[in-house]
Design a protein around this motif. Structure first.
Motif, PDB file in Angstrom:
ATOM      1  N   THR A  38      -2.806  -5.875  -3.188  1.00  4.62           N
ATOM      2  CA  THR A  38      -2.235  -7.164  -2.795  1.00  4.62           C
ATOM      3  C   THR A  38      -2.389  -7.364  -1.291  1.00  4.62           C
ATOM      4  OG1 THR A  38      -0.629  -7.085  -4.609  1.00  4.62           O
ATOM      5  CG2 THR A  38      -0.147  -8.572  -2.790  1.00  4.62           C
ATOM      6  N   ALA A  39      -2.080  -6.334  -0.516  1.00  7.62           N
ATOM      7  CA  ALA A  39      -2.202  -6.424   0.943  1.00  7.62           C
ATOM      8  C   ALA A  39      -3.642  -6.699   1.364  1.00  7.62           C
ATOM      9  CB  ALA A  39      -1.691  -5.142   1.582  1.00  7.62           C
ATOM     10  N   LEU A  40      -4.598  -6.078   0.675  1.00 10.04           N
ATOM     11  CA  LEU A  40      -6.010  -6.279   1.018  1.00 10.04           C
ATOM     12  C   LEU A  40      -6.441  -7.729   0.809  1.00 10.04           C
ATOM     13  CD1 LEU A  40      -7.566  -3.002  -0.441  1.00 10.04           C
ATOM     14  CD2 LEU A  40      -7.630  -3.711   1.960  1.00 10.04           C
ATOM     15  N   LYS A  41      -5.797  -8.449  -0.080  1.00 12.55           N
ATOM     16  CA  LYS A  41      -6.113  -9.861  -0.306  1.00 12.55           C
ATOM     17  C   LYS A  41      -5.457 -10.772   0.735  1.00 12.55           C
ATOM     18  CE  LYS A  41      -8.415  -9.135  -4.159  1.00 12.55           C
ATOM     19  NZ  LYS A  41      -9.895  -9.314  -4.198  1.00 12.55           N
ATOM     20  N   LEU A  42      -4.448 -10.247   1.446  1.00 13.24           N
ATOM     21  CA  LEU A  42      -3.653 -11.083   2.340  1.00 13.24           C
ATOM     22  C   LEU A  42      -3.903 -10.819   3.816  1.00 13.24           C
ATOM     23  CD1 LEU A  42      -0.236 -10.839   0.442  1.00 13.24           C
ATOM     24  CD2 LEU A  42      -1.823 -12.770   0.431  1.00 13.24           C
ATOM     25  N   ALA A  43      -4.589  -9.742   4.153  1.00 10.25           N
ATOM     26  CA  ALA A  43      -4.776  -9.371   5.561  1.00 10.25           C
ATOM     27  C   ALA A  43      -6.208  -8.922   5.804  1.00 10.25           C
ATOM     28  CB  ALA A  43      -3.796  -8.256   5.943  1.00 10.25           C
ATOM     29  N   ASP A  44      -6.589  -8.938   7.069  1.00 10.59           N
ATOM     30  CA  ASP A  44      -7.928  -8.477   7.444  1.00 10.59           C
ATOM     31  C   ASP A  44      -7.995  -6.958   7.535  1.00 10.59           C
ATOM     32  OD1 ASP A  44      -8.835 -11.130   7.677  1.00 10.59           O
ATOM     33  OD2 ASP A  44      -8.031 -11.268   9.713  1.00 10.59           O
ATOM     34  N   TYR A  45      -6.857  -6.334   7.856  1.00  7.39           N
ATOM     35  CA  TYR A  45      -6.794  -4.883   7.971  1.00  7.39           C
ATOM     36  C   TYR A  45      -5.522  -4.399   7.273  1.00  7.39           C
ATOM     37  CZ  TYR A  45     -10.149  -5.812  11.681  1.00  7.39           C
ATOM     38  OH  TYR A  45     -11.230  -6.265  12.385  1.00  7.39           O
ATOM     39  N   VAL A  46      -5.668  -3.409   6.430  1.00  3.84           N
ATOM     40  CA  VAL A  46      -4.524  -2.791   5.759  1.00  3.84           C
ATOM     41  C   VAL A  46      -4.505  -1.322   6.165  1.00  3.84           C
ATOM     42  CG1 VAL A  46      -3.507  -2.131   3.546  1.00  3.84           C
ATOM     43  CG2 VAL A  46      -4.559  -4.393   3.824  1.00  3.84           C
ATOM     44  N   VAL A  47      -3.416  -0.920   6.790  1.00  4.21           N
ATOM     45  CA  VAL A  47      -3.266   0.458   7.249  1.00  4.21           C
ATOM     46  C   VAL A  47      -2.289   1.163   6.313  1.00  4.21           C
ATOM     47  CG1 VAL A  47      -2.678   1.979   9.172  1.00  4.21           C
ATOM     48  CG2 VAL A  47      -3.664  -0.287   9.621  1.00  4.21           C
TER      49      VAL A  47
ATOM     50  N   GLY B  92      -6.773 -12.981  -7.160  1.00  8.13           N
ATOM     51  CA  GLY B  92      -7.900 -12.221  -7.685  1.00  8.13           C
ATOM     52  C   GLY B  92      -9.254 -12.508  -7.062  1.00  8.13           C
ATOM     53  N   GLU B  93      -9.543 -13.755  -6.706  1.00 13.41           N
ATOM     54  CA  GLU B  93     -10.871 -14.111  -6.205  1.00 13.41           C
ATOM     55  C   GLU B  93     -11.003 -13.989  -4.695  1.00 13.41           C
ATOM     56  OE1 GLU B  93     -13.331 -14.638  -8.328  1.00 13.41           O
ATOM     57  OE2 GLU B  93     -11.837 -14.205  -9.870  1.00 13.41           O
ATOM     58  N   ARG B  94      -9.936 -13.686  -4.010  1.00 13.97           N
ATOM     59  CA  ARG B  94     -10.022 -13.574  -2.547  1.00 13.97           C
ATOM     60  C   ARG B  94     -10.785 -12.309  -2.143  1.00 13.97           C
ATOM     61  NH1 ARG B  94      -4.345 -15.227   0.416  1.00 13.97           N
ATOM     62  NH2 ARG B  94      -3.863 -17.102  -0.810  1.00 13.97           N
ATOM     63  N   PRO B  95     -11.494 -12.358  -1.018  1.00 12.48           N
ATOM     64  CA  PRO B  95     -12.163 -11.136  -0.537  1.00 12.48           C
ATOM     65  C   PRO B  95     -11.147 -10.128  -0.009  1.00 12.48           C
ATOM     66  CG  PRO B  95     -12.389 -12.909   1.069  1.00 12.48           C
ATOM     67  CD  PRO B  95     -11.762 -13.520  -0.152  1.00 12.48           C
ATOM     68  N   ASP B  96     -11.519  -8.868  -0.013  1.00  8.82           N
ATOM     69  CA  ASP B  96     -10.648  -7.809   0.486  1.00  8.82           C
ATOM     70  C   ASP B  96     -10.815  -7.613   1.984  1.00  8.82           C
ATOM     71  OD1 ASP B  96      -9.630  -7.282  -2.012  1.00  8.82           O
ATOM     72  OD2 ASP B  96     -10.982  -5.603  -2.415  1.00  8.82           O
ATOM     73  N   GLY B  97      -9.725  -7.212   2.642  1.00  6.79           N
ATOM     74  CA  GLY B  97      -9.793  -6.803   4.034  1.00  6.79           C
ATOM     75  C   GLY B  97     -10.276  -5.365   4.141  1.00  6.79           C
ATOM     76  N   ARG B  98     -10.168  -4.806   5.334  1.00  9.05           N
ATOM     77  CA  ARG B  98     -10.593  -3.426   5.593  1.00  9.05           C
ATOM     78  C   ARG B  98      -9.431  -2.468   5.331  1.00  9.05           C
ATOM     79  NH1 ARG B  98     -15.988  -4.651   6.009  1.00  9.05           N
ATOM     80  NH2 ARG B  98     -16.446  -5.923   7.843  1.00  9.05           N
ATOM     81  N   LEU B  99      -9.713  -1.373   4.642  1.00  9.44           N
ATOM     82  CA  LEU B  99      -8.694  -0.375   4.329  1.00  9.44           C
ATOM     83  C   LEU B  99      -8.815   0.806   5.283  1.00  9.44           C
ATOM     84  CD1 LEU B  99      -6.404   0.593   2.482  1.00  9.44           C
ATOM     85  CD2 LEU B  99      -8.137   1.537   0.942  1.00  9.44           C
ATOM     86  N   ILE B 100      -7.731   1.120   5.970  1.00 12.65           N
ATOM     87  CA  ILE B 100      -7.717   2.188   6.974  1.00 12.65           C
ATOM     88  C   ILE B 100      -6.680   3.225   6.563  1.00 12.65           C
ATOM     89  CG2 ILE B 100      -7.239   2.738   9.394  1.00 12.65           C
ATOM     90  CD1 ILE B 100      -7.917  -0.441   9.741  1.00 12.65           C
ATOM     91  N   LEU B 101      -7.095   4.478   6.508  1.00 13.54           N
ATOM     92  CA  LEU B 101      -6.199   5.571   6.136  1.00 13.54           C
ATOM     93  C   LEU B 101      -5.702   6.296   7.381  1.00 13.54           C
ATOM     94  CD1 LEU B 101      -4.924   7.549   4.031  1.00 13.54           C
ATOM     95  CD2 LEU B 101      -7.000   8.915   4.309  1.00 13.54           C
ATOM     96  N   VAL B 102      -4.403   6.573   7.430  1.00 14.83           N
ATOM     97  CA  VAL B 102      -3.837   7.435   8.457  1.00 14.83           C
ATOM     98  C   VAL B 102      -3.409   8.739   7.788  1.00 14.83           C
ATOM     99  CG1 VAL B 102      -2.015   7.745  10.174  1.00 14.83           C
ATOM    100  CG2 VAL B 102      -3.068   5.496   9.853  1.00 14.83           C
ATOM    101  N   THR B 103      -3.943   9.830   8.285  1.00 15.12           N
ATOM    102  CA  THR B 103      -3.609  11.155   7.768  1.00 15.12           C
ATOM    103  C   THR B 103      -3.271  12.040   8.966  1.00 15.12           C
ATOM    104  OG1 THR B 103      -4.371  12.972   6.346  1.00 15.12           O
ATOM    105  CG2 THR B 103      -6.036  11.871   7.696  1.00 15.12           C
ATOM    106  N   ALA B 104      -3.183  13.347   8.787  1.00 12.14           N
ATOM    107  CA  ALA B 104      -2.701  14.193   9.877  1.00 12.14           C
ATOM    108  C   ALA B 104      -3.184  15.622   9.715  1.00 12.14           C
ATOM    109  CB  ALA B 104      -1.171  14.169   9.929  1.00 12.14           C
ATOM    110  N   ILE B 105      -2.910  16.416  10.740  1.00 14.44           N
ATOM    111  CA  ILE B 105      -3.098  17.855  10.633  1.00 14.44           C
ATOM    112  C   ILE B 105      -1.985  18.415   9.761  1.00 14.44           C
ATOM    113  CG2 ILE B 105      -4.230  17.968  12.885  1.00 14.44           C
ATOM    114  CD1 ILE B 105      -1.591  19.082  14.029  1.00 14.44           C
ATOM    115  N   ASN B 106      -2.036  19.722   9.469  1.00 16.72           N
ATOM    116  CA  ASN B 106      -0.961  20.316   8.674  1.00 16.72           C
ATOM    117  C   ASN B 106       0.368  20.204   9.418  1.00 16.72           C
ATOM    118  OD1 ASN B 106      -3.529  22.222   7.794  1.00 16.72           O
ATOM    119  ND2 ASN B 106      -2.118  21.775   6.116  1.00 16.72           N
TER     120      ASN B 106
END
Length: 556
Positions: A287-296, A49-63
């Motif tokens: 959970t991933a954001l607490k464990l990694a610098d980048y979450v894709v 709970g007290e750990r800082p979050d990493g960066r959240l990156i979204l992958v999306t697409a065209i239709n």
């Protein structure tokens, strides 16, 4: 050329406890399912709970088109690429549904040399999460009919039971049916039907719940029927919420697996994006954001559906702030959006490609509307020509974004390092100023109109009086602050799947609305969208079998 399943079968996997150790997860906090997949214990998750979050990156697409875009493949490849350039990254994706796996779309574990493994198990029963969700959903359905059978103390109007049944398979014959036939002992006959499990509100609840207590509260808030005085009946009124939560106890725990390059991957939850909110679970992402610098992570289908719901539902409700977004496109799919037939996609056609780029441009503008910086990933096919690739890059440049050629399908993380570097720069640059598309206090119909006009570029939204009255009634009952979840075809910005490119001025007709009070959103169903898909004329199931060595063939 090796198939996806052949590549996955010869991969050198690490024991899952070693994969967890990379993230600092002690062995005792992992519940292994065999040697290569495990669930992460709730106690360990609470300790982060007290750990800082990493960066959240979204992958999306065209239709999406039949030509393919490779969004999941790019999501997985990007994490491999980030780790190759020295960044600690984790991938978070959804679990595949058996319906598409045995239907037309195939699995959802990536492809080529950018996959999560064990591919066969992920695309089939995996750790049993979908079975648990199906069981919890159908337990509630059974308890509704059982309550009516034993005297109906809640005064449920059997004509207004809204909770259907669910199964994780495409089966059009179950969409609408009559149940409880055969006499008094079988209950009261009534019209009913099935939805596919990934369209179940229980699936959405599991993917949006923050913890076990939140899960049980949300399950209890499901509206299952209405009384004769039209007041709602909740799952908690039937005392079903506790037992449903028990069935979901293990399913709530995120699943840990690995990529082909042995990087950690969270595969958890799986709501469809055209009929649900299309994102992996909040608990896995956090959970991933607490464990990694980048979450894709990825959102389902094109950015008009997946990205919009990721931003307006998941990020809004979970308090997530994305740092960057990637829009995946292929030369082939852009040419289809420009009018080229599938059988002619192997021929160079820069003119059609340029016309089709209007679809890409619309998605770029839409993602930017949320205040998130964007880069375009060109998922490479061997049929792409230099002129076509140059045309996509030039189009993107004129729209103020980079378009980077990615060869992760053939080369794994090594083929996507340039994109990984650019994404890391964007995520670290602090350029994001995330904001949802509409405020919470906007009336529900206006929220629907806002999505339709600003994201789909519709000229008008129509709805029968009954739909509008229902939305107003929900507002009066205190549900007006919920976001809207648009159920729309994934193939077009419009509700017509054959209208490609970037149409404007079309009409979006809302034919039905459903209140997902437990999940926390209002579903607006448009066009011909079905919550129980059917199989195609030649389903993939016809080509899936066990070979003489006992290995699965035909999955993709």
């Amino acid at each position: 050329m090796q198939s996806d399943i052949e590549i996955a079968r010869v991969a050198r996997k690490k024991p899952v406890l070693e994969v967890g150790a990379v993230l600092g997860i002690p062995p005792e906090e992992l519940a292994p399912y065999g040697h290569d997949k495990a669930k992460i214990g709730p106690g360990f998750i609470r300790s982060l709970g007290e750990r800082p979050d990493g960066r959240l990156i979204l992958v999306t697409a065209i239709n999406p088109t039949p030509a393919g875009e490779g969004k999941t493949t790019t999501t997985v490849g990007l994490v491999d690429g980030l780790n190759r350039i020295g960044r600690r990254a984790v991938v978070c994706i959804r679990e595949p549904s058996l319906g598409p796996s045995f239907g037309m779309k195939g699995g959802a574990a990536g492809g080529g040399h950018a996959q999560v493994i064990p591919m066969e198990e992920i695309n089939l029963h995996f750790t049993g999460d979908f079975h648990a969700i199906t069981s919890a959903h159908n337990l509630l359905a059974a308890m509704i009919d059982n309550h009516v059978y034993w005297g109906n103390a809640l005064d449920i109007d059997v004509r207004r039971i809204t909770w259907r049944r669910a199964m994780d398979m495409n089966d059009r014959s179950l969409r609408q049916m009559v149940g409880a036939l055969g006499g008094v002992a079988n209950g009261f006959p009534r019209e009913c039907g099935f939805d596919i499990t990934v369209a179940s509100e229980v699936m959405a609840i599991l993917c949006l719940a923050e913890d076990f207590d939140d899960l049980e509260r949300r399950l209890g808030s499901i509206i299952v029927a209405y009384r004769r005085d039209k007041t709602p009946v909740f799952a908690r009124d039937l005392k079903a919420d506790g037992a449903m939560a028990v069935l979901l106890k293990d399913a709530m725990q995120p699943n840990l697996v690995q990529t082909l390059e042995n990087n950690p991957a969270f595969v958890h939850g799986g709501p469809f994006a055209n009929i649900a909110h299309g994102c992996n679970s909040v608990i896995a992402t956090k959970t991933a954001l607490k464990l990694a610098d980048y979450v894709v992570t990825e959102a389902g289908f094109g950015a008009d559906l997946g990205a919009e719901k990721f931003f307006d539902i998941k990020c809004r409700k979970a308090g997530l702030t994305p740092s960057a977004a990637v829009i995946v496109a292929t030369v082939r799919a852009l040419k289809m959006n420009g009018g080229v037939k599938k059988e002619d996609l192997g021929r160079e056609d820069v003119g059609a490609l340029t016309r089709g780029c209007a679809n890409l441009g619309r998605h770029i503008a839409n993602v930017r509307r949320f205040g998130v910086p964007v880069v375009v990933a060109i998922n490479h096919f061997t049929s792409d020509t230099k002129a076509e690739i140059a045309a996509v890059k030039d189009y993107a440049s004129r729209h103020g974004v980079d378009a980077i050629l990615c060869r992760h399908w053939a080369e794994g993380g090594a083929g996507i390092e340039e994109l990984a570097q650019r994404v890391a720069e964007m995520a670290d640059g602090g350029q994001a100023d995330f904001r949802p598309l509409y405020p919470d206090d906007m009336p529900l119909m206006e929220k629907i109109e806002t999505v339709a006009s600003k994201i789909y570029h519709a000229g008008e939204v129509t709805a029968d009086k009954a739909v509008r009255d229902q939305l107003k009634a929900w507002e009066e009952q205190g549900y007006g602050g919920l976001p809207v979840c648009m159920a729309k075809t994934q193939y077009s910005f419009s509700t017509d799947p054959n209208l490609r490119g970037a149409p404007e001025g079309h009409v979006v007709h809302v034919r039905e609305v459903r209140l997902a009070a437990g999940a926390g959103f209002v579903v607006a169903i448009t066009g011909e969208i079905m919550t129980m898909p059917g199989l195609p004329s030649s389903p993939s199931a016809e080509r899936i079998f066990l070979n003489q060595d006992g290995h699965i063939e035909g999955l993709f």
